[in-house]
Motif scaffolding. Sequence first.
Motif, PDB file in Angstrom:
ATOM      1  N   ARG A  85       1.190  -1.309  -0.066  1.00  0.00           N
ATOM      2  CA  ARG A  85      -0.235   0.137   0.109  1.00  0.00           C
ATOM      3  C   ARG A  85       1.034   1.247   0.155  1.00  0.00           C
ATOM      4  NH1 ARG A  85      -6.048  -0.901   1.228  1.00  0.00           N
ATOM      5  NH2 ARG A  85      -5.355   1.255   2.673  1.00  0.00           N
ATOM      6  N   VAL A  86       2.150   1.101   0.754  1.00  0.00           N
ATOM      7  CA  VAL A  86       3.083   2.382   0.351  1.00  0.00           C
ATOM      8  C   VAL A  86       3.310   2.761  -0.518  1.00  0.00           C
ATOM      9  CG1 VAL A  86       4.989   3.186   1.474  1.00  0.00           C
ATOM     10  CG2 VAL A  86       3.066   1.816   3.182  1.00  0.00           C
ATOM     11  N   ARG A  87       4.150   1.560  -1.305  1.00  0.00           N
ATOM     12  CA  ARG A  87       4.179   1.649  -2.398  1.00  0.00           C
ATOM     13  C   ARG A  87       3.269   2.602  -3.652  1.00  0.00           C
ATOM     14  NH1 ARG A  87       6.359  -3.939  -1.777  1.00  0.00           N
ATOM     15  NH2 ARG A  87       8.708  -3.112  -1.522  1.00  0.00           N
ATOM     16  N   GLU A  88       2.117   1.912  -3.506  1.00  0.00           N
ATOM     17  CA  GLU A  88       0.827   2.573  -3.942  1.00  0.00           C
ATOM     18  C   GLU A  88       1.221   3.659  -4.367  1.00  0.00           C
ATOM     19  OE1 GLU A  88      -3.950   1.664  -5.092  1.00  0.00           O
ATOM     20  OE2 GLU A  88      -2.402  -0.186  -3.973  1.00  0.00           O
ATOM     21  N   ILE A  89       0.730   4.204  -3.008  1.00  0.00           N
ATOM     22  CA  ILE A  89       0.969   5.687  -2.090  1.00  0.00           C
ATOM     23  C   ILE A  89       1.716   6.576  -2.904  1.00  0.00           C
ATOM     24  CG2 ILE A  89       0.987   7.077  -0.265  1.00  0.00           C
ATOM     25  CD1 ILE A  89      -0.305   5.660   0.921  1.00  0.00           C
ATOM     26  N   LYS A  90       3.381   5.792  -3.487  1.00  0.00           N
ATOM     27  CA  LYS A  90       4.146   6.960  -3.460  1.00  0.00           C
ATOM     28  C   LYS A  90       4.362   7.315  -4.849  1.00  0.00           C
ATOM     29  CE  LYS A  90       8.094   6.057   0.235  1.00  0.00           C
ATOM     30  NZ  LYS A  90       9.177   5.336   0.011  1.00  0.00           N
ATOM     31  N   LYS A  91       3.804   6.066  -5.857  1.00  0.00           N
ATOM     32  CA  LYS A  91       3.308   5.705  -6.823  1.00  0.00           C
ATOM     33  C   LYS A  91       2.379   7.014  -7.331  1.00  0.00           C
ATOM     34  CE  LYS A  91       2.137   3.266 -11.084  1.00  0.00           C
ATOM     35  NZ  LYS A  91       2.708   4.578 -12.130  1.00  0.00           N
ATOM     36  N   LEU A  92       1.650   6.998  -6.421  1.00  0.00           N
ATOM     37  CA  LEU A  92       0.306   7.533  -6.504  1.00  0.00           C
ATOM     38  C   LEU A  92       0.072   9.692  -6.479  1.00  0.00           C
ATOM     39  CD1 LEU A  92      -2.778   6.191  -5.327  1.00  0.00           C
ATOM     40  CD2 LEU A  92      -2.115   6.700  -7.496  1.00  0.00           C
ATOM     41  N   LEU A  93       1.601   9.883  -5.478  1.00  0.00           N
ATOM     42  CA  LEU A  93       2.498  10.902  -5.047  1.00  0.00           C
ATOM     43  C   LEU A  93       3.431  11.088  -6.873  1.00  0.00           C
ATOM     44  CD1 LEU A  93       2.649  10.596  -1.661  1.00  0.00           C
ATOM     45  CD2 LEU A  93       1.178  12.392  -2.890  1.00  0.00           C
ATOM     46  N   VAL A  94       4.238  10.428  -6.912  1.00  0.00           N
ATOM     47  CA  VAL A  94       4.514  10.328  -8.132  1.00  0.00           C
ATOM     48  C   VAL A  94       4.349  11.201  -9.184  1.00  0.00           C
ATOM     49  CG1 VAL A  94       6.624   9.969  -9.704  1.00  0.00           C
ATOM     50  CG2 VAL A  94       6.770   9.445  -7.221  1.00  0.00           C
ATOM     51  N   ASP A  95       2.617  10.509 -10.110  1.00  0.00           N
ATOM     52  CA  ASP A  95       1.761  10.614 -11.069  1.00  0.00           C
ATOM     53  C   ASP A  95       1.321  12.206 -10.211  1.00  0.00           C
ATOM     54  OD1 ASP A  95       2.936   8.445 -12.169  1.00  0.00           O
ATOM     55  OD2 ASP A  95       1.219   7.506 -10.978  1.00  0.00           O
ATOM     56  N   GLY A  96       0.973  12.912  -9.455  1.00  0.00           N
ATOM     57  CA  GLY A  96       0.455  13.733  -8.975  1.00  0.00           C
ATOM     58  C   GLY A  96      -0.603  13.970  -8.831  1.00  0.00           C
ATOM     59  N   ALA A  97      -1.012  12.995  -7.438  1.00  0.00           N
ATOM     60  CA  ALA A  97      -2.185  13.254  -6.583  1.00  0.00           C
ATOM     61  C   ALA A  97      -1.503  13.521  -5.521  1.00  0.00           C
ATOM     62  CB  ALA A  97      -1.997  11.792  -6.291  1.00  0.00           C
ATOM     63  N   ARG A  98      -2.667  14.174  -5.615  1.00  0.00           N
ATOM     64  CA  ARG A  98      -2.869  15.412  -4.115  1.00  0.00           C
ATOM     65  C   ARG A  98      -2.771  14.854  -2.994  1.00  0.00           C
ATOM     66  NH1 ARG A  98      -7.542  19.545  -3.882  1.00  0.00           N
ATOM     67  NH2 ARG A  98      -8.652  18.265  -2.865  1.00  0.00           N
ATOM     68  N   VAL A  99      -2.242  15.182  -2.548  1.00  0.00           N
ATOM     69  CA  VAL A  99      -1.609  14.704  -0.520  1.00  0.00           C
ATOM     70  C   VAL A  99      -2.755  14.066   0.136  1.00  0.00           C
ATOM     71  CG1 VAL A  99      -0.547  14.626   1.966  1.00  0.00           C
ATOM     72  CG2 VAL A  99       0.572  15.032  -0.219  1.00  0.00           C
ATOM     73  N   ILE A 100      -3.996  15.012   0.364  1.00  0.00           N
ATOM     74  CA  ILE A 100      -4.959  15.070   1.427  1.00  0.00           C
ATOM     75  C   ILE A 100      -5.921  14.233  -0.268  1.00  0.00           C
ATOM     76  CG2 ILE A 100      -6.358  16.817  -0.726  1.00  0.00           C
ATOM     77  CD1 ILE A 100      -7.820  17.458   2.633  1.00  0.00           C
ATOM     78  N   ASP A 101      -6.285  13.535  -0.819  1.00  0.00           N
ATOM     79  CA  ASP A 101      -6.892  13.011  -1.612  1.00  0.00           C
ATOM     80  C   ASP A 101      -6.431  11.503  -1.538  1.00  0.00           C
ATOM     81  OD1 ASP A 101      -9.105  15.035  -2.635  1.00  0.00           O
ATOM     82  OD2 ASP A 101      -7.398  15.201  -4.814  1.00  0.00           O
ATOM     83  N   VAL A 102      -5.405  11.485  -1.321  1.00  0.00           N
ATOM     84  CA  VAL A 102      -4.524   9.912  -0.757  1.00  0.00           C
ATOM     85  C   VAL A 102      -4.871   9.636   0.392  1.00  0.00           C
ATOM     86  CG1 VAL A 102      -2.560   8.846  -0.715  1.00  0.00           C
ATOM     87  CG2 VAL A 102      -2.431  10.235  -3.152  1.00  0.00           C
ATOM     88  N   ALA A 103      -4.624  10.582   1.238  1.00  0.00           N
ATOM     89  CA  ALA A 103      -4.917  10.483   2.905  1.00  0.00           C
ATOM     90  C   ALA A 103      -6.425   9.643   2.666  1.00  0.00           C
ATOM     91  CB  ALA A 103      -4.709  11.641   3.827  1.00  0.00           C
ATOM     92  N   LYS A 104      -7.616  10.730   2.242  1.00  0.00           N
ATOM     93  CA  LYS A 104      -8.971  10.219   2.008  1.00  0.00           C
ATOM     94  C   LYS A 104      -8.640   8.468   1.656  1.00  0.00           C
ATOM     95  CE  LYS A 104     -11.100  14.269   2.008  1.00  0.00           C
ATOM     96  NZ  LYS A 104     -11.319  15.457   1.355  1.00  0.00           N
ATOM     97  N   ASP A 105      -7.864   7.878   0.511  1.00  0.00           N
ATOM     98  CA  ASP A 105      -7.922   6.777  -0.771  1.00  0.00           C
ATOM     99  C   ASP A 105      -7.655   5.736   0.595  1.00  0.00           C
ATOM    100  OD1 ASP A 105      -9.662   7.898  -2.458  1.00  0.00           O
ATOM    101  OD2 ASP A 105      -8.445   7.885  -3.927  1.00  0.00           O
ATOM    102  N   PHE A 106      -6.646   6.054   0.949  1.00  0.00           N
ATOM    103  CA  PHE A 106      -6.274   5.104   1.812  1.00  0.00           C
ATOM    104  C   PHE A 106      -6.468   5.573   3.346  1.00  0.00           C
ATOM    105  CE2 PHE A 106      -3.363   4.598  -1.408  1.00  0.00           C
ATOM    106  CZ  PHE A 106      -3.579   3.384  -1.387  1.00  0.00           C
ATOM    107  N   ARG A 107      -7.095   5.654   3.945  1.00  0.00           N
ATOM    108  CA  ARG A 107      -8.202   6.218   5.265  1.00  0.00           C
ATOM    109  C   ARG A 107      -6.595   6.626   6.334  1.00  0.00           C
ATOM    110  NH1 ARG A 107     -12.075   2.134   6.146  1.00  0.00           N
ATOM    111  NH2 ARG A 107     -13.198   3.257   8.003  1.00  0.00           N
ATOM    112  N   VAL A 108      -5.699   6.577   5.827  1.00  0.00           N
ATOM    113  CA  VAL A 108      -4.349   7.224   6.939  1.00  0.00           C
ATOM    114  C   VAL A 108      -4.293   9.023   7.016  1.00  0.00           C
ATOM    115  CG1 VAL A 108      -3.281   5.246   6.055  1.00  0.00           C
ATOM    116  CG2 VAL A 108      -3.232   7.471   4.930  1.00  0.00           C
ATOM    117  N   GLY A 109      -4.291   9.366   7.974  1.00  0.00           N
ATOM    118  CA  GLY A 109      -3.918  11.101   8.281  1.00  0.00           C
ATOM    119  C   GLY A 109      -2.716  11.299   7.043  1.00  0.00           C
ATOM    120  N   VAL A 110      -3.262  13.203   7.361  1.00  0.00           N
ATOM    121  CA  VAL A 110      -2.342  13.724   5.713  1.00  0.00           C
ATOM    122  C   VAL A 110      -1.335  14.465   5.706  1.00  0.00           C
ATOM    123  CG1 VAL A 110      -2.174  15.949   4.928  1.00  0.00           C
ATOM    124  CG2 VAL A 110      -4.191  15.400   4.887  1.00  0.00           C
ATOM    125  N   THR A 111      -0.568  14.053   7.142  1.00  0.00           N
ATOM    126  CA  THR A 111       0.174  13.704   8.248  1.00  0.00           C
ATOM    127  C   THR A 111       1.258  12.984   7.834  1.00  0.00           C
ATOM    128  OG1 THR A 111       0.037  15.791   9.953  1.00  0.00           O
ATOM    129  CG2 THR A 111       2.197  14.236   9.515  1.00  0.00           C
TER     130      THR A 111
END
Length: 70
Positions: free
Chosen positions: A24-50
């Motif tokens: 799941r962390v690898r997926e998060i990193k890939k999404l961030l590199v591809d330009g996804a917004r941090v807040i959207d990733v946090a909501k999708d993975f049910r973790v905090g923005v921090t």
Amino acid sequence: MLVRPFFATQRAEGRGYRRLDEDRVREIKKLLVDGARVIDVAKDFRVGVTTVYEIKRGERWGHCEWGDGE
């Protein structure tokens, strides 16, 4: 009957229950590199923005690479 949410039922690498594992962390990193917004990733993975910001900066899960060593 008590129903556990998805994240509470996942057993992670020998340390109890976690919301994130290496896949799941690898997926998060890939999404961030591809330009996804941090807040959207946090909501999708049910973790905090921090948590997502710390993953992005390498402060958490720094040992986990998001591709073929990229």
